[in-house]
Design an enzyme around this catalytic site. Structure first.
Site, PDB file in Angstrom:
ATOM      1  CG  HIS A 248      48.403  66.722   1.721  1.00  0.00           C
ATOM      2  ND1 HIS A 248      48.430  65.867   0.888  1.00  0.00           N
ATOM      3  CD2 HIS A 248      49.738  66.481   2.922  1.00  0.00           C
ATOM      4  CE1 HIS A 248      49.493  65.364   0.657  1.00  0.00           C
ATOM      5  NE2 HIS A 248      50.412  65.344   2.009  1.00  0.00           N
ATOM      6  CE  LYS A 250      52.111  68.739  -0.911  1.00  0.00           C
ATOM      7  NZ  LYS A 250      51.169  68.005   0.130  1.00  0.00           N
ATOM      8  CG  ASP A 255      51.141  89.753  -9.725  1.00  0.00           C
ATOM      9  OD1 ASP A 255      51.159  90.071  -8.492  1.00  0.00           O
ATOM     10  OD2 ASP A 255      52.355  90.026 -10.378  1.00  0.00           O
ATOM     11  CG  HIS A 427      56.100  63.064  -2.040  1.00  0.00           C
ATOM     12  ND1 HIS A 427      55.680  64.474  -2.104  1.00  0.00           N
ATOM     13  CD2 HIS A 427      55.601  62.585  -0.693  1.00  0.00           C
ATOM     14  CE1 HIS A 427      54.716  64.676  -1.045  1.00  0.00           C
ATOM     15  NE2 HIS A 427      54.962  63.664  -0.234  1.00  0.00           N
ATOM     16  CE  LYS A 429      51.415  63.993  -2.927  1.00  0.00           C
ATOM     17  NZ  LYS A 429      51.965  62.887  -2.126  1.00  0.00           N
ATOM     18  CG  ASP A 434      41.396  56.601 -22.094  1.00  0.00           C
ATOM     19  OD1 ASP A 434      41.731  55.676 -21.930  1.00  0.00           O
ATOM     20  OD2 ASP A 434      40.065  57.130 -21.944  1.00  0.00           O
TER      21      ASP A 434
END
Length: 509
Positions: A248, A250, A255, A427, A429, A434
């Site tokens: 899952h 991404k 470089d 969508h 996450k 704090d």
């Protein structure tokens, strides 16, 4: 309580009414008149019984084992094929095979840690949150990094494409989903252009997430000299192919100096072009500095798993600090997966929740946590921490929508605030703790991310960056509405039943 025969008859009646041709083909039509149905019913219950034993022995959590055992013995016609595809199966063999591959790649990671200046390592408070995350992930805390928030596809894709266009040596691309639409073709065009210019390009995609990806799309990449590999869950004969264990992550690395991590895959919907779910709200970030070298480790591990190749030709030197920035951001790479010695993903969230003193803000599209997470959030709220959870109003999964309602009451009772995002599908996450800690990546608050998916997140300790995350989430909260247990009380009885059933199935979602 109804017995299996009653449920079997009900299933046969439903199938006969909704799918008469299939019912006739299987002998379900007028089931009580067909001996074949009784035989099939007995066979399915026998198979379900033995599968339930396997589930009890192999499923990683007691909740998951119970959910599978009940389903397999009560609804074998549905649960047996589901368990055959999504059940944990011979998980010990999978772990052994995956860890054997990691042992070959791990020396690179060890040399990476050793190459970090000892004075920098000495700065890390090993008893603090960053030190805990470093110990959990077996990745070092790095200093001298920069991080830029990328809000939605409008900012993310231009930044990724610009970095790809500037590549001189190599480009690493890893996504759960790649579409052969306008966005996917734009990515392919730029990668092909760089490959023809002599830049080494490697693309890793998940088999399940890219089920609809055309062969022509992949062939065009390969013809240009790009190395393209699916993330296969079957290596040799040690483990059967499982749709459960999905990659899952991404990640784009250019470089060895610039990296992109977050929640966006490659597709038009991530640019807000989905017919039902638009506008699409998501968060990515651009990183430079030593943490980029650390992010190459999970890509190298996944590439080795998929191909057997060692990526020794990458730049494994620690990237130089940004000029004029003596310290920069403090960051740690946190790759997690089902073969980890411990449940690194859920422990990462538990560590962050437990460390909070003033606030915990969580934005997630799939809020289906386990009991330890719920209890940690309740305790945080009870000790005076501001707990705010942002989830979508519009869902792309009915089961997740039902599940999300089941947690509102117990969190609300402890003092947490639950809000639903109103402006399209959310969508992202993102977690803010704090005034100084941010966690951004691919992992959701659900069992799949906790225990089944390969995920990648980056923890950042920096007040300036946390302030930008705060501003972003504050704007998101303004586009949301408060939700409470009263919302569920006003729903219909079938909806409430769906919520309870979804809660029972949460461990196997």
């Amino acid at each position: 309580m109804h017995g299996p025969r009653v449920y079997a008859r009900r299933f046969a009646t439903w199938l006969s009414l909704r799918h008469p041709r299939l019912a006739r083909a299987l002998g379900f039509a007028h089931a009580r008149r067909r001996p074949l149905f009784r035989v099939l019913q007995l066979i399915m219950h026998v198979i379900g019984f033995f599968m339930s034993i396997s589930a009890v022995m192999d499923t990683r959590t007691s909740q998951g084992a119970i959910a599978w055992a009940i389903s397999l013995n009560t609804f074998p016609f549905v649960a047996v094929p589901a368990y055959a595809v999504f059940g944990d199966g011979d998980f010990s063999s999978y772990i052994a095979t995956r860890q054997a591959g990691l042992e070959e790649v791990r020396p690179m990671a060890e040399r990476l840690v050793q190459s970090i200046d000892e004075a920098e390592v000495a700065r890390t408070d090993l008893t603090g949150l960053m030190g805990t995350l470093s110990n959990l992930s077996s990745m070092p805390v790095t200093f001298g990094n920069t991080a830029e928030l990328l809000v939605d596809g409008e900012e993310t894709f231009p930044a990724i494409f610009e970095a790809i266009d500037s590549a001189q040596a190599y480009i690493l691309v890893q996504f759960y989903i790649i579409r052969a639409d306008d966005t996917g073709r734009e990515l392919a065009r730029r990668l092909i252009e760089k490959a023809r210019a002599g830049v080494r390009v490697k693309v890793l995609y998940d088999d399940y997430g890219c089920l609809g990806l055309s062969d022509d799309y992949l062939a065009a990449l390969r013809e240009a000299g790009i190395e393209v590999q699916p993330f296969l869950n079957l290596v040799g004969g040690a483990n059967r192919f499982q749709l459960n264990f999905r990659n899952h992550r991404k990640l784009v690395i250019v470089d060895g100096k610039t990296a992109f991590v977050g929640g966006l895959n490659v597709g038009d919907e991530y640019r807000g072009l989905h017919a039902r779910l638009s506008p699409w709200r998501d968060t990515h970030m651009r990183l430079t500095g030593p943490v980029v070298t650390c992010l190459q480790v999970p890509f190298a591990e996944d590439w080795h798993w998929a191909t057997g190749q060692m990526l020794t030709d990458l730049d494994w030197s620690i990237s130089q600090r940004n000029e004029g920035d003596a310290r920069g951001l403090e960051a740690v790479s946190i790759p997690t997966g089902p073969a980890d010695p411990m449940e690194t993903c859920s422990l990462t969230y538990l560590a962050a929740i437990s460390a909070a003193k003033e606030r915990i803000w969580i934005a997630t599209p799939y809020f289906v946590p386990d009991e330890p997470i719920i209890q940690a959030l309740q305790l945080a709220a009870r000790r005076g921490v501001e707990v705010r959870i942002l989830m979508p109003e519009l869902f792309d999964s009915k089961l997740v929508e039902f599940s999300s309602y089941s947690y509102i009451g117990e969190l609300e009772m402890a003092g947490a605030e639950i809000r639903r995002y109103q402006d399209g599908f959310m969508h992202q996450k993102v977690m803010l703790v704090d005034d100084d800690f941010s966690l951004i990546g691919s992992a959701n608050f659900d069992n799949r991310s906790f225990r089944l998916n390969f995920e990648l997140q980056v923890g950042i300790l920096d007040r300036g960056f946390a302030g930008k995350v705060e501003d972003m989430l504050t704007a998101d909260f303004l586009r949301s509405r408060a939700t409470s247990a009263h919302d569920l009380a006003e729903k219909s009885m079938p909806f409430k039943v769906g919520v309870r059933v979804a809660r029972l199935l949460a461990p196997i979602q």
